[in-house]
Each structure stands twice: as structure tokens, then as C-alpha cells.
Write an enzyme that holds these catalytic residues in place. Structure first.
Site, PDB file in Angstrom:
ATOM      1  N   ASN A  22     -41.550  26.558  -4.769  1.00  0.00           N
ATOM      2  CA  ASN A  22     -42.270  25.579  -5.579  1.00  0.00           C
ATOM      3  C   ASN A  22     -43.761  25.850  -5.429  1.00  0.00           C
ATOM      4  O   ASN A  22     -44.378  25.501  -4.422  1.00  0.00           O
ATOM      5  CB  ASN A  22     -41.929  24.155  -5.120  1.00  0.00           C
ATOM      6  CG  ASN A  22     -42.680  23.102  -5.916  1.00  0.00           C
ATOM      7  OD1 ASN A  22     -43.264  23.392  -6.954  1.00  0.00           O
ATOM      8  ND2 ASN A  22     -42.676  21.873  -5.423  1.00  0.00           N
ATOM      9  N   LYS A  24     -46.207  24.613  -7.102  1.00  0.00           N
ATOM     10  CA  LYS A  24     -47.055  23.452  -7.363  1.00  0.00           C
ATOM     11  C   LYS A  24     -48.230  23.857  -8.263  1.00  0.00           C
ATOM     12  O   LYS A  24     -48.040  24.610  -9.214  1.00  0.00           O
ATOM     13  CB  LYS A  24     -47.497  22.808  -6.041  1.00  0.00           C
ATOM     14  CG  LYS A  24     -46.300  22.482  -5.142  1.00  0.00           C
ATOM     15  CD  LYS A  24     -46.656  21.717  -3.909  1.00  0.00           C
ATOM     16  CE  LYS A  24     -45.407  21.455  -3.067  1.00  0.00           C
ATOM     17  NZ  LYS A  24     -45.690  20.590  -1.916  1.00  0.00           N
ATOM     18  N   HIS A 121     -39.502  15.299  -7.548  1.00  0.00           N
ATOM     19  CA  HIS A 121     -40.243  15.655  -6.335  1.00  0.00           C
ATOM     20  C   HIS A 121     -41.115  14.474  -5.911  1.00  0.00           C
ATOM     21  O   HIS A 121     -41.622  13.724  -6.741  1.00  0.00           O
ATOM     22  CB  HIS A 121     -41.106  16.885  -6.602  1.00  0.00           C
ATOM     23  CG  HIS A 121     -41.668  17.501  -5.363  1.00  0.00           C
ATOM     24  ND1 HIS A 121     -42.785  16.999  -4.721  1.00  0.00           N
ATOM     25  CD2 HIS A 121     -41.267  18.585  -4.636  1.00  0.00           C
ATOM     26  CE1 HIS A 121     -43.042  17.736  -3.660  1.00  0.00           C
ATOM     27  NE2 HIS A 121     -42.142  18.712  -3.582  1.00  0.00           N
ATOM     28  N   GLU A 123     -44.057  14.254  -4.965  1.00  0.00           N
ATOM     29  CA  GLU A 123     -45.396  14.237  -5.543  1.00  0.00           C
ATOM     30  C   GLU A 123     -45.380  13.700  -6.970  1.00  0.00           C
ATOM     31  O   GLU A 123     -46.335  13.048  -7.409  1.00  0.00           O
ATOM     32  CB  GLU A 123     -45.989  15.651  -5.492  1.00  0.00           C
ATOM     33  CG  GLU A 123     -46.317  16.070  -4.063  1.00  0.00           C
ATOM     34  CD  GLU A 123     -46.334  17.572  -3.855  1.00  0.00           C
ATOM     35  OE1 GLU A 123     -46.513  17.984  -2.698  1.00  0.00           O
ATOM     36  OE2 GLU A 123     -46.163  18.325  -4.837  1.00  0.00           O
ATOM     37  N   GLU A 193     -36.151  16.320   1.033  1.00  0.00           N
ATOM     38  CA  GLU A 193     -37.528  16.589   1.413  1.00  0.00           C
ATOM     39  C   GLU A 193     -38.141  15.343   2.030  1.00  0.00           C
ATOM     40  O   GLU A 193     -38.664  14.475   1.312  1.00  0.00           O
ATOM     41  CB  GLU A 193     -38.344  17.014   0.186  1.00  0.00           C
ATOM     42  CG  GLU A 193     -37.978  18.380  -0.351  1.00  0.00           C
ATOM     43  CD  GLU A 193     -39.144  18.982  -1.127  1.00  0.00           C
ATOM     44  OE1 GLU A 193     -39.582  20.067  -0.750  1.00  0.00           O
ATOM     45  OE2 GLU A 193     -39.615  18.348  -2.072  1.00  0.00           O
ATOM     46  N   GLY A 199     -45.992  19.703   3.345  1.00  0.00           N
ATOM     47  CA  GLY A 199     -47.371  20.160   3.423  1.00  0.00           C
ATOM     48  C   GLY A 199     -48.125  19.720   4.660  1.00  0.00           C
ATOM     49  O   GLY A 199     -49.337  19.909   4.744  1.00  0.00           O
ATOM     50  N   SER A 238     -42.183  21.965   4.883  1.00  0.00           N
ATOM     51  CA  SER A 238     -42.775  22.912   5.828  1.00  0.00           C
ATOM     52  C   SER A 238     -41.771  23.957   6.317  1.00  0.00           C
ATOM     53  O   SER A 238     -41.709  24.276   7.502  1.00  0.00           O
ATOM     54  CB  SER A 238     -43.411  22.171   7.010  1.00  0.00           C
ATOM     55  OG  SER A 238     -44.470  21.338   6.563  1.00  0.00           O
TER      56      SER A 238
END
Length: 294
Positions: A22, A24, A121, A123, A193, A199, A238
Site C-alpha cells: 500500500n 498511500k 483502511h 486512514e 490492521e 506507521g 509496521s
């Protein structure tokens, strides 16, 4: 009906792993093209076992880059001539078509030859107001166009500290699959996730990641046990070369959704290497085989 996750995890060997990058909001087209060339070179030493393991290796770039890479990865393209690398989108509209400025529909993705799409996701949920209901809409539309959704679920640190991990994940999974047929359900990919690990450099302990992935499988089994056997469940948060093998060796983890480490072609190739080793229960390739790039 309640189905134990442990009763389903033994069939892990029949579920080929899915390793997805991904990207991003990173990589211009020139940067993506260079990545593709370097990544191809890094995969060469493991190509035979990679094909044998039937891994799905996905790159999920921005929408602007997606079309160009799709052309590059066709049989007549200049990049990898096998079907090892596939492409996925990072998002899809919750509508078939219409006056929705800035959106990209499942039909458009399918017409471009894209076969995978990340949906829900954290985000997207945090910054763009995505909800369980919109995730379900997107999953339904993606399936109708022959796309394979990668449905993301996971808890925040506040929710984990409050002991609500299982409740949150269960709710997200149930909402995302509402109204799906048993046949459609079995084709999904889920990605667990934990939001607090994305991150941050923090990684969920492998045994705990496996437990939550097993919970996802058990929730699906409550709806259809056969579908739960074929659903693939990734871990994301991560994922790096030094922890990938341990994570991918867990019985209920069927792949990885990789963020930061996927931006480096050699690092991402090392994660693919770990996936091959996990799938075939073989020793990893020699380190120098993946360190040919400067």
C-alpha cells in the site's frame, strides 16, 4: 452458531498468501517505474519458488500511477513478463456512477484490468469519514465487478486499552459482509490492521495478531463455515523484513498489507522472500541474493 478459530486454522496451507504494497500518497510515475525495475531485479533469485508458492504479490499505487503500471505489466509491457505482480487500487467509490467529483468506480477499475482494491483502511475511516456502512457498499460494488476487496479492520489504541479490540473488530467484520452471498464471502480478503501499529514502528505481537485474525475467521464461520476456510486474512501494521517471517508463519495469517516497507523495492522483496519461506517451509534465500541493489 459459534465456530472455534482453532478448528479452521489447520487449513492454512490451502490458502495462498497475499502480500500487498500500500503505497498511500507516495511515488510519482517516474519513481514508481524505477521501483518496478528494481523490484523485478530483486525477485529474480526467488522467481521459481515464488511461482510455485502461488503467492499473490500486489502493488497498490495512487490512482494516477495505477493506469500506467497496468500498461507496464501487460504481456507486451517493458516490466516483469510473468503474472507474478498484480495491481490493486487503494480505494473505490460507493457508487456505480454519477455526479461524484473525484471518485473512481469499481467498473472503471475493472475496465482497466485492476482486480484488487483496498477498502475501509483506517486512514480512509479517520480522514475521509468512511463508515462501516460505506465499506459494505464498496465491498458489494467491487464484488459485482469481479474485483477482490481487501477489507481493512482494526482497533485504535484507546479501544485496545479499554479491552474493546474483539468487539470493534467483530462489528467491523459483520458490517462489511452484510448481505453477501456465501460464494462472494469466500472470495474476500481481510486485513487486520491495529490502528495503533500503522506507521508507528510498533508491531502487534505475532501471537496476538494471529488471535485476532482467528477471531475474524470465526466471525465469518458463524455466517458460513465453508467460506471461512477460503477467506484470506492479512496482517498489517509496521510489517518489515525482520518480523515478516514470524508473522506469516502464524496459522491464521494469510499475508501482509505492507505500508512503509513496501516503498523500498529490496525491503519489499525481502518480505516476499519471507512469504515464500513461510509457504513452503523452506529456508530463506541467501541474504546476498537480495542485496544486489545499492
Amino acid at each position: 452458531m459459534t465456530v472455534s478459530a482453532s478448528s479452521l486454522s489447520l487449513i492454512n496451507s490451502s490458502r495462498p498468501l497475499v502480500i500487498a504494497a500500500n503505497w498511500k500518497l507516495y511515488k510519482t510515475l517516474p519513481e514508481a517505474s524505477q521501483f518496478l525495475a528494481d523490484f523485478e531485479a530483486a525477485l529474480v533469485p526467488m522467481m521459481a519458488p515464488l511461482v510455485s508458492a502461488k503467492l499473490s504479490v500486489l502493488l497498490c499505487p495512487t490512482a494516477l500511477v495505477l493506469g500506467a503500471l497496468s500498461t507496464a505489466l501487460t504481456p507486451d509491457g517493458a516490466a516483469l513478463k510473468s503474472s507474478v505482480i498484480q495491481l490493486g487500487a487503494q480505494n473505490v467509490a460507493a457508487f456505480d456512477e454519477g455526479a461524484y467529483t473525484g471518485e473512481l468506480s469499481a467498473k472503471m477499475l475493472a475496465a482497466q484490468g485492476i482486480r484488487w482494491v483496498i477498502i475501509g483502511h483506517s486512514e480512509r475511516r479517520q480522514y475521509f469519514g468512511e463508515t462501516d456502512a460505506s465499506v459494505n457498499q464498496k465491498v458489494t460494488l467491487a464484488l459485482a465487478q469481479g474485483l477482490t476487496p481487501i477489507v481493512c479492520v482494526g482497533e485504535t489504541l484507546v479501544q485496545r486499552d479499554a479491552g474493546d479490540t474483539d468487539t470493534v473488530v467483530r462489528q467491523q467484520v459483520k458490517a462489511s459482509i452484510e448481505g453477501l452471498s456465501a460464494q462472494a464471502l469466500g472470495t474476500l480478503v481481510f486485513a487486520y490492521e491495529p490502528v495503533w501499529a500503522i506507521g508507528t514502528g510498533k508491531t502487534c505481537d505475532a501471537s496476538e495478531a494471529n488471535r485476532v485474525c482467528g477471531l475474524i475467521r470465526a466471525v465469518i464461520a458463524e455466517v458460513n463455515p465453508a467460506a471461512a476456510e477460503s477467506v484470506r486474512i492479512q496482517y498489517g501494521g509496521s510489517v518489515k523484513p525482520d518480523n515478516a517471517l514470524e508473522l506469516l508463519s502464524q496459522p491464521d495469517i494469510d499475508g501482509a498489507l505492507v505500508g512503509g516497507a513496501s516503498l523500498d523495492p529490496v525491503a519489499f522483496a525481502k518480505i516476499i522472500q519471507a512469504a515464500v519461506a513461510s509457504s513452503q517451509k523452506m529456508a530463506p534465500l541467501q541474504e546476498d541474493a537480495l542485496c544486489q541493489l545499492s
